[in-house]
Motif scaffolding. Structure first.
Motif, mmCIF file in Angstrom:
data_model
loop_
_atom_site.group_PDB
_atom_site.id
_atom_site.type_symbol
_atom_site.label_atom_id
_atom_site.label_comp_id
_atom_site.label_asym_id
_atom_site.label_seq_id
_atom_site.Cartn_x
_atom_site.Cartn_y
_atom_site.Cartn_z
ATOM 1 N N VAL A 197 36.563 46.128 10.534
ATOM 2 C CA VAL A 197 35.815 44.866 10.561
ATOM 3 C C VAL A 197 36.256 43.974 9.393
ATOM 4 C CG1 VAL A 197 33.532 43.799 10.365
ATOM 5 C CG2 VAL A 197 33.819 45.848 11.761
ATOM 6 N N LYS A 198 36.387 44.572 8.198
ATOM 7 C CA LYS A 198 36.814 43.786 7.033
ATOM 8 C C LYS A 198 38.191 43.163 7.273
ATOM 9 C CE LYS A 198 34.245 46.188 3.411
ATOM 10 N NZ LYS A 198 34.390 46.964 2.166
ATOM 11 N N GLU A 199 39.119 43.939 7.831
ATOM 12 C CA GLU A 199 40.454 43.403 8.101
ATOM 13 C C GLU A 199 40.386 42.305 9.159
ATOM 14 O OE1 GLU A 199 44.161 42.305 7.733
ATOM 15 O OE2 GLU A 199 43.114 43.635 6.336
ATOM 16 N N ALA A 200 39.540 42.476 10.166
ATOM 17 C CA ALA A 200 39.379 41.447 11.197
ATOM 18 C C ALA A 200 38.795 40.162 10.603
ATOM 19 C CB ALA A 200 38.496 41.961 12.336
ATOM 20 N N VAL A 201 37.864 40.293 9.644
ATOM 21 C CA VAL A 201 37.283 39.118 8.971
ATOM 22 C C VAL A 201 38.372 38.405 8.171
ATOM 23 C CG1 VAL A 201 35.670 38.347 7.177
ATOM 24 C CG2 VAL A 201 34.917 39.987 8.907
ATOM 25 N N ARG A 202 39.180 39.179 7.421
ATOM 26 C CA ARG A 202 40.275 38.573 6.652
ATOM 27 C C ARG A 202 41.236 37.824 7.578
ATOM 28 N NH1 ARG A 202 40.282 43.818 4.369
ATOM 29 N NH2 ARG A 202 39.149 43.835 2.421
ATOM 30 N N LYS A 203 41.569 38.439 8.712
ATOM 31 C CA LYS A 203 42.485 37.806 9.672
ATOM 32 C C LYS A 203 41.855 36.533 10.229
ATOM 33 C CE LYS A 203 45.236 38.741 13.772
ATOM 34 N NZ LYS A 203 45.611 39.732 14.765
ATOM 35 N N ARG A 204 40.567 36.613 10.612
ATOM 36 C CA ARG A 204 39.851 35.441 11.140
ATOM 37 C C ARG A 204 39.883 34.289 10.151
ATOM 38 N NH1 ARG A 204 33.704 36.080 10.803
ATOM 39 N NH2 ARG A 204 34.246 35.465 8.692
ATOM 40 N N ASP A 205 39.769 34.627 8.841
ATOM 41 C CA ASP A 205 39.734 33.609 7.792
ATOM 42 C C ASP A 205 41.127 33.232 7.289
ATOM 43 O OD1 ASP A 205 36.987 33.685 8.057
ATOM 44 O OD2 ASP A 205 36.667 34.957 6.298
ATOM 45 N N GLY A 206 42.176 33.684 8.006
ATOM 46 C CA GLY A 206 43.545 33.298 7.657
ATOM 47 C C GLY A 206 44.070 33.962 6.404
ATOM 48 N N HIS A 207 43.509 35.120 6.030
ATOM 49 C CA HIS A 207 43.916 35.848 4.817
ATOM 50 C C HIS A 207 43.897 34.923 3.594
ATOM 51 C CE1 HIS A 207 44.902 39.611 6.820
ATOM 52 N NE2 HIS A 207 45.393 38.870 7.792
ATOM 53 N N ARG A 208 42.850 34.087 3.514
ATOM 54 C CA ARG A 208 42.654 33.162 2.392
ATOM 55 C C ARG A 208 41.195 33.189 1.962
ATOM 56 N NH1 ARG A 208 46.325 30.079 0.709
ATOM 57 N NH2 ARG A 208 48.215 29.666 1.855
ATOM 58 N N CYS A 209 40.959 32.961 0.660
ATOM 59 C CA CYS A 209 39.600 32.825 0.144
ATOM 60 C C CYS A 209 39.013 31.541 0.725
ATOM 61 C CB CYS A 209 39.620 32.761 -1.375
ATOM 62 S SG CYS A 209 38.003 32.395 -2.111
ATOM 63 N N LEU A 210 37.835 31.637 1.308
ATOM 64 C CA LEU A 210 37.214 30.463 1.915
ATOM 65 C C LEU A 210 36.681 29.470 0.887
ATOM 66 C CD1 LEU A 210 35.305 31.978 4.972
ATOM 67 C CD2 LEU A 210 37.528 30.840 4.923
ATOM 68 N N LYS A 211 36.507 29.900 -0.361
ATOM 69 C CA LYS A 211 35.984 28.994 -1.397
ATOM 70 C C LYS A 211 37.101 28.236 -2.102
ATOM 71 C CE LYS A 211 31.626 30.460 -1.296
ATOM 72 N NZ LYS A 211 30.564 29.739 -0.717
ATOM 73 N N CYS A 212 38.132 28.967 -2.593
ATOM 74 C CA CYS A 212 39.172 28.311 -3.398
ATOM 75 C C CYS A 212 40.524 28.234 -2.695
ATOM 76 C CB CYS A 212 39.336 29.006 -4.745
ATOM 77 S SG CYS A 212 40.074 30.655 -4.648
ATOM 78 N N GLY A 213 40.691 28.970 -1.587
ATOM 79 C CA GLY A 213 41.913 28.876 -0.797
ATOM 80 C C GLY A 213 43.065 29.773 -1.221
ATOM 81 N N VAL A 214 42.879 30.609 -2.235
ATOM 82 C CA VAL A 214 43.974 31.483 -2.667
ATOM 83 C C VAL A 214 44.345 32.438 -1.527
ATOM 84 C CG1 VAL A 214 42.524 33.297 -3.697
ATOM 85 C CG2 VAL A 214 44.837 32.959 -4.536
ATOM 86 N N SER A 215 45.650 32.676 -1.374
ATOM 87 C CA SER A 215 46.108 33.555 -0.298
ATOM 88 C C SER A 215 45.982 35.021 -0.704
ATOM 89 C CB SER A 215 47.564 33.253 0.058
ATOM 90 O OG SER A 215 48.425 33.732 -0.965
ATOM 91 N N GLN A 216 45.973 35.883 0.296
ATOM 92 C CA GLN A 216 45.892 37.333 0.052
ATOM 93 C C GLN A 216 47.072 37.773 -0.827
ATOM 94 O OE1 GLN A 216 43.722 39.839 1.550
ATOM 95 N NE2 GLN A 216 45.031 41.544 2.067
ATOM 96 N N ASP A 217 48.280 37.275 -0.543
ATOM 97 C CA ASP A 217 49.469 37.675 -1.307
ATOM 98 C C ASP A 217 49.372 37.221 -2.761
ATOM 99 O OD1 ASP A 217 50.539 38.872 0.951
ATOM 100 O OD2 ASP A 217 51.724 37.099 1.501
ATOM 101 N N ASP A 218 48.945 35.983 -2.998
ATOM 102 C CA ASP A 218 48.792 35.489 -4.371
ATOM 103 C C ASP A 218 47.717 36.270 -5.118
ATOM 104 O OD1 ASP A 218 50.772 33.630 -3.935
ATOM 105 O OD2 ASP A 218 49.390 31.942 -3.627
ATOM 106 N N HIS A 219 46.625 36.583 -4.419
ATOM 107 C CA HIS A 219 45.534 37.337 -5.041
ATOM 108 C C HIS A 219 46.007 38.738 -5.414
ATOM 109 C CE1 HIS A 219 41.629 39.504 -5.269
ATOM 110 N NE2 HIS A 219 41.251 38.366 -5.823
ATOM 111 N N ARG A 220 46.756 39.377 -4.533
ATOM 112 C CA ARG A 220 47.272 40.717 -4.807
ATOM 113 C C ARG A 220 48.225 40.681 -6.011
ATOM 114 N NH1 ARG A 220 46.622 44.774 -1.537
ATOM 115 N NH2 ARG A 220 46.492 43.526 0.345
ATOM 116 N N ALA A 221 49.021 39.625 -6.119
ATOM 117 C CA ALA A 221 49.970 39.497 -7.232
ATOM 118 C C ALA A 221 49.254 39.296 -8.566
ATOM 119 C CB ALA A 221 50.929 38.336 -6.971
ATOM 120 N N THR A 222 48.167 38.534 -8.583
ATOM 121 C CA THR A 222 47.467 38.252 -9.843
ATOM 122 C C THR A 222 46.388 39.273 -10.176
ATOM 123 O OG1 THR A 222 45.905 36.765 -8.741
ATOM 124 C CG2 THR A 222 47.873 35.768 -9.718
#
Length: 157
Positions: free
Chosen positions: A6-31
């Motif tokens: 479910v968590k992965e489906a939510v991330r996919k639904r939200d475009g793998h981006r933070c809905l508040k600030c827009g940071v991508s999953q890849d950028d977040h993982r890097a930082t």
């Protein structure tokens, strides 16, 4: 569906981006060294794909989303944590020893003392008993002389 599905489906639904600030999953993982969080916006609910129940957030936005609705408690956590550390040090008790007596992990006590985690009432009562001091000394730390902002001092002359 499992919780992680479910968590992965939510991330996919939200475009793998933070809905508040827009940071991508890849950028977040890097930082941050980890992926984006899935936050339950409905207290007490399970993880769900239903609209308005869960959202994808970065670590920073997730932290601000989970603060108490009554306001930021970081000042209280910091003050109580500093009081616990001072009392423990004054009693000559090692952090790992106090954690063992209280029944919590040493890392948990460390986070409490640094103000990174607000101590539970049960842990506070156990700390009070272990250090043999009144609980009020942990909840109402000493203030500078002449400071009348203490709730205990209000109304007294």
């Amino acid at each position: 569906m499992t919780e992680s599905d479910v968590k992965e489906a939510v991330r996919k639904r939200d475009g793998h981006r933070c809905l508040k600030c827009g940071v991508s999953q890849d950028d977040h993982r890097a930082t941050e060294g980890r992926g984006l969080d899935v936050h339950r916006t409905v207290p007490g609910s399970g993880y769900s794909l239903a609209p308005g129940v869960c959202e994808t957030l970065c670590r920073k936005c997730h932290g601000s989303a989970t603060r108490s609705p009554r306001g930021d408690v970081s000042g209280l956590a910091r003050d109580v944590g500093a009081a616990v550390r001072a009392a423990r040090s004054a009693a000559g008790v090692a952090q790992k020893d106090l954690a063992a007596v209280v029944g919590i992990r040493n890392t948990h006590l460390s986070r409490m003392e640094r103000g990174r985690h607000l101590v539970s009432i049960l842990s506070l009562l156990r700390i009070e008993e272990a250090l043999r001091l009144p609980i009020c000394s942990l909840l109402d730390p000493p203030r500078p002389v002449g400071d009348e902002s203490s709730p205990a001092k209000k109304g007294k002359k």
